[in-house]
Design an enzyme around this catalytic site. Structure first.
Site: not given
Ligand code: FEO
Length: 399
Positions: A25, A81, A83, A85, A147, A166, A194, A227
């Site tokens: 990030h 999500h 985002e 990634d 998040h 996440d 994390y 992740h």
């Molecule tokens: Fe909130 Fe793994 O991206």
């Protein structure tokens, strides 16, 4: 050809490793050994992909997918999500599978449009909505602010598995994709890392969501995050850890973060540390500019106190300390005490400003006095700071 890894009957990990990722990030979260972007494939009467990966790794994800289904089509794609990634490969995916039905939370649909400027026929889902793929029923649970506003989890009751995106993630980049290959201590420690760096400001939402999931009585024996490793053996430890993180459960520990040019503030930091350390407190002491912010964030999570020191540089605090305090204010920490300290030459302004910013971060001050030092601390000054450290130790133990 890269292969998928089976995680349950008809369910596969089709994610990728990003072994060279050192800054997760942006520069917010320096990491040591890379990470993974986990996508999952559910092969049923309909085939469903849960999340994609960073765009540059799309082809690798597709290799793993094709190792399972070959040229068979994919019917559904769930964007848990937005985002990048996890959604970076979405546009390419929709080009390859134009008939796939995309699913996302309401917030997710909006963010996808704002990120990629392309509109798709998304099914907007909310908590409790389901998707039947044949034998399996996928149930969606919104996880707002864990998040981002759009995060959600997908639960498959028939297989007792929750795809959590996440939440419950960690940065373990390994071909041993299950927790038991790594041991509970390492897995929980990485989950803490994390959480502290990505999720900490949203502890209230995490606590409420954990309660909601408990109340839904979901039978779960596997958690597959977006992740790192997949949890199957340490679920009780993981749930307990998340409860503790969300409530800022703390131990008798103090974190000292300081910046110092001529070592005067450093001498103060070490005297305070000695006073606390000799009196039963675990003290973590960091020169801010020399320390990865990720390390400090993690240590803060379960510390009862945070002491912040800086010299006065032209009437301002050190840049590294200002940045640290700025971040601390966003973290919404609870139940912590703190104190500013520092040396000065001709104007004694910085310590008061540190205290003001600590209070702005929701931290109760340990001391009404301004703990500052004009030029070099004498032996007597250092003894007084050790005594103050001892008093702080007693206050920490009483918290
Ligand atoms: Fe909130 Fe793994 O991206």
């Amino acid at each position: 050809m890269k292969q998928a890894i089976q995680i349950k009957e008809n369910m596969y990990w089709v994610g990728v490793h990003d072994f060279n990722c050192r800054h997760f990030h942006g520069d917010l979260f320096p990491i040591a050994e890379g990470t993974t972007y986990n996508s999952y494939l559910i092969v049923d009467e309909q085939v469903t992909l849960i999340d994609t990966v960073e765009e540059e790794f799309y082809d690798t994800m597709m290799e793993r997918i094709r190792s399972v289904i070959g040229e068979r089509t994919i019917d559904n794609v769930i964007v848990q999500h937005a985002e990048p990634d996890h959604s970076g490969g979405f546009l390419k995916f929709m080009k390859d599978y134009p008939n796939a039905r995309p699913y996302a939370s309401n917030a997710g649909v909006g963010i996808m449009l704002k990120q990629y400027f392309k509109s798709y026929d998304f099914q907007r889902v909310k908590t409790g909505d389901t998707l039947s793929t044949g034998r399996y029923t996928l149930t969606f649970v919104e996880m707002p602010m864990i998040h981002w506003p759009d995060n959600m989890l997908t639960y498959v009751a028939e297989q007792k598995i929750a795809f959590s995106n996440d939440a419950f993630g960690q940065h373990i980049a390994s071909y041993d994709i299950f927790d038991d290959a790594h041991g509970a201590a390492k897995c929980i420690d990485r989950a803490k890392d994390y959480y502290a760096n990505i999720v900490m400001p949203y502890g209230m939402q995490v606590a409420n969501k954990l309660k909601q999931i408990r109340d839904m009585n979901l039978d779960i024996d596997m958690i597959a995050p977006a992740h790192g490793i997949i949890w199957r053996s340490y679920l009780p430890e993981l749930f307990q850890a998340y409860e503790d993180f969300a409530t800022f459960k703390a131990v008798d520990k103090a974190v000292i973060v300081y910046e110092s040019v001529w070592k005067h503030t450093q001498m103060m930091a070490e005297a305070l540390a000695e006073g606390m350390g000799r009196n039963g407190i675990c003290v973590k002491i960091f020169k801010c500019s020399m320390t990865s912010p990720a390390i400090i964030q993690k240590e803060l999570l379960d510390a009862k106190a945070v002491l912040v020191g800086s010299g006065n540089y032209n009437n301002a605090m050190a840049g590294s300390i200002a940045a640290f305090l700025e971040k601390l204010i966003t973290c919404k920490v609870k139940n912590k005490k703190g104190l500013g300290f520092g040396s000065y030459g001709w104007a004694n302004l910085v310590t008061k400003e540190i205290n003001a910013r600590l209070e702005k971060a929701g931290i109760t001050l340990l001391n009404d006095e301004v703990v500052s030092q004009n030029y070099t601390p004498s032996e007597a000054d250092l003894d007084a700071l050790m005594e103050l450290g001892k008093q702080i130790a007693e206050e920490i133990k009483a918290m």
